[in-house]
Design a protein around this motif. Structure first.
Motif, PDB file in Angstrom:
ATOM      1  N   VAL A  18       0.841  -1.204   0.000  1.00 23.29           N
ATOM      2  CA  VAL A  18       0.000   0.000   0.000  1.00 23.29           C
ATOM      3  C   VAL A  18       0.871   1.246   0.000  1.00 23.29           C
ATOM      4  O   VAL A  18       0.565   2.231  -0.681  1.00 23.29           O
ATOM      5  N   ALA A  21       2.124   1.717  -3.496  1.00 21.42           N
ATOM      6  CA  ALA A  21       1.031   2.219  -4.333  1.00 21.42           C
ATOM      7  C   ALA A  21       0.758   3.691  -4.048  1.00 21.42           C
ATOM      8  O   ALA A  21       0.455   4.465  -4.966  1.00 21.42           O
ATOM      9  N   ALA A  22       0.899   4.115  -2.792  1.00 21.95           N
ATOM     10  CA  ALA A  22       0.698   5.524  -2.444  1.00 21.95           C
ATOM     11  C   ALA A  22       1.776   6.393  -3.076  1.00 21.95           C
ATOM     12  O   ALA A  22       1.488   7.494  -3.568  1.00 21.95           O
ATOM     13  N   ALA A  25       0.944   6.612  -6.761  1.00 27.09           N
ATOM     14  CA  ALA A  25      -0.224   7.473  -6.974  1.00 27.09           C
ATOM     15  C   ALA A  25       0.127   8.946  -6.770  1.00 27.09           C
ATOM     16  O   ALA A  25      -0.316   9.812  -7.536  1.00 27.09           O
ATOM     17  N   TRP A  41      -6.631  16.384  -5.795  1.00 21.05           N
ATOM     18  CA  TRP A  41      -6.488  15.002  -6.238  1.00 21.05           C
ATOM     19  C   TRP A  41      -5.742  14.116  -5.252  1.00 21.05           C
ATOM     20  O   TRP A  41      -5.899  12.898  -5.289  1.00 21.05           O
ATOM     21  N   VAL A  44      -8.123  12.124  -3.078  1.00 23.09           N
ATOM     22  CA  VAL A  44      -8.775  11.092  -3.891  1.00 23.09           C
ATOM     23  C   VAL A  44      -7.845   9.874  -4.017  1.00 23.09           C
ATOM     24  O   VAL A  44      -8.274   8.726  -3.885  1.00 23.09           O
ATOM     25  N   ALA A  45      -6.568  10.135  -4.250  1.00 26.65           N
ATOM     26  CA  ALA A  45      -5.598   9.048  -4.337  1.00 26.65           C
ATOM     27  C   ALA A  45      -5.448   8.345  -2.991  1.00 26.65           C
ATOM     28  O   ALA A  45      -5.297   7.121  -2.931  1.00 26.65           O
ATOM     29  N   GLY A  47      -7.814   8.029  -0.778  1.00 24.21           N
ATOM     30  CA  GLY A  47      -9.002   7.183  -0.668  1.00 24.21           C
ATOM     31  C   GLY A  47      -8.844   5.883  -1.433  1.00 24.21           C
ATOM     32  O   GLY A  47      -9.284   4.825  -0.981  1.00 24.21           O
ATOM     33  N   GLY A  48      -8.200   5.960  -2.607  1.00 20.87           N
ATOM     34  CA  GLY A  48      -7.905   4.739  -3.348  1.00 20.87           C
ATOM     35  C   GLY A  48      -6.953   3.831  -2.583  1.00 20.87           C
ATOM     36  O   GLY A  48      -7.101   2.603  -2.604  1.00 20.87           O
ATOM     37  N   CYS A  49      -6.006   4.427  -1.873  1.00 19.98           N
ATOM     38  CA  CYS A  49      -5.087   3.630  -1.048  1.00 19.98           C
ATOM     39  C   CYS A  49      -5.820   2.971   0.114  1.00 19.98           C
ATOM     40  O   CYS A  49      -5.488   1.848   0.504  1.00 19.98           O
ATOM     41  N   ILE A  51      -8.985   1.963   0.072  1.00 16.37           N
ATOM     42  CA  ILE A  51      -9.710   0.835  -0.513  1.00 16.37           C
ATOM     43  C   ILE A  51      -8.745  -0.302  -0.841  1.00 16.37           C
ATOM     44  O   ILE A  51      -9.035  -1.484  -0.600  1.00 16.37           O
ATOM     45  N   LEU A  52      -7.563   0.046  -1.353  1.00 20.65           N
ATOM     46  CA  LEU A  52      -6.549  -0.970  -1.639  1.00 20.65           C
ATOM     47  C   LEU A  52      -6.094  -1.666  -0.364  1.00 20.65           C
ATOM     48  O   LEU A  52      -5.905  -2.890  -0.354  1.00 20.65           O
TER      49      LEU A  52
END
Length: 96
Positions: A18, A21-22, A25, A41, A44-45, A47-49, A51-52
């Motif tokens: 994670v 990925a952060a 992103a 943004w 938003v990224a 938040g995707g992390c 969920i990941l």
């Protein structure tokens, strides 16, 4: 009845994934988003992390320490994205 794990799987790999990925992103947002829209943004990224992090920890299938692993994943992602964001912010100040 459940059987105990004789050799529990490594849970650090999911947390570090994670964080990586952060970082990716944050770099993508820093490169693709205009300077005035980066602050919009980045959450938003993040938040995707989040969920990941949930997806990875659910895929591991380990109940013990689930909340702690997700929290460490997201908090680490926040710090990583913050450091990358500071770097892009300083770069925009120097480039201006």
């Amino acid at each position: 009845m459940t059987t105990p794990d004789l050799a529990p799987p490594r849970t650090v790999v999911g947390v570090v994934a994670v964080w990586i990925a952060a970082a990716v992103a944050a770099v993508v947002v820093g490169i693709l988003a205009p300077a005035e829209d980066r602050a919009m943004w980045m959450p938003v990224a993040l938040g995707g992390c989040l969920i990941l992090a949930f997806a990875i920890q659910l895929a591991l299938g380990r109940v013990r320490g689930f909340i702690e692993r997700v929290a460490v994943s997201v908090l680490g992602a926040l710090f990583v994205m913050g450091f990358v964001g500071i770097g892009f912010g300083l770069a925009s100040l120097v480039g201006a």
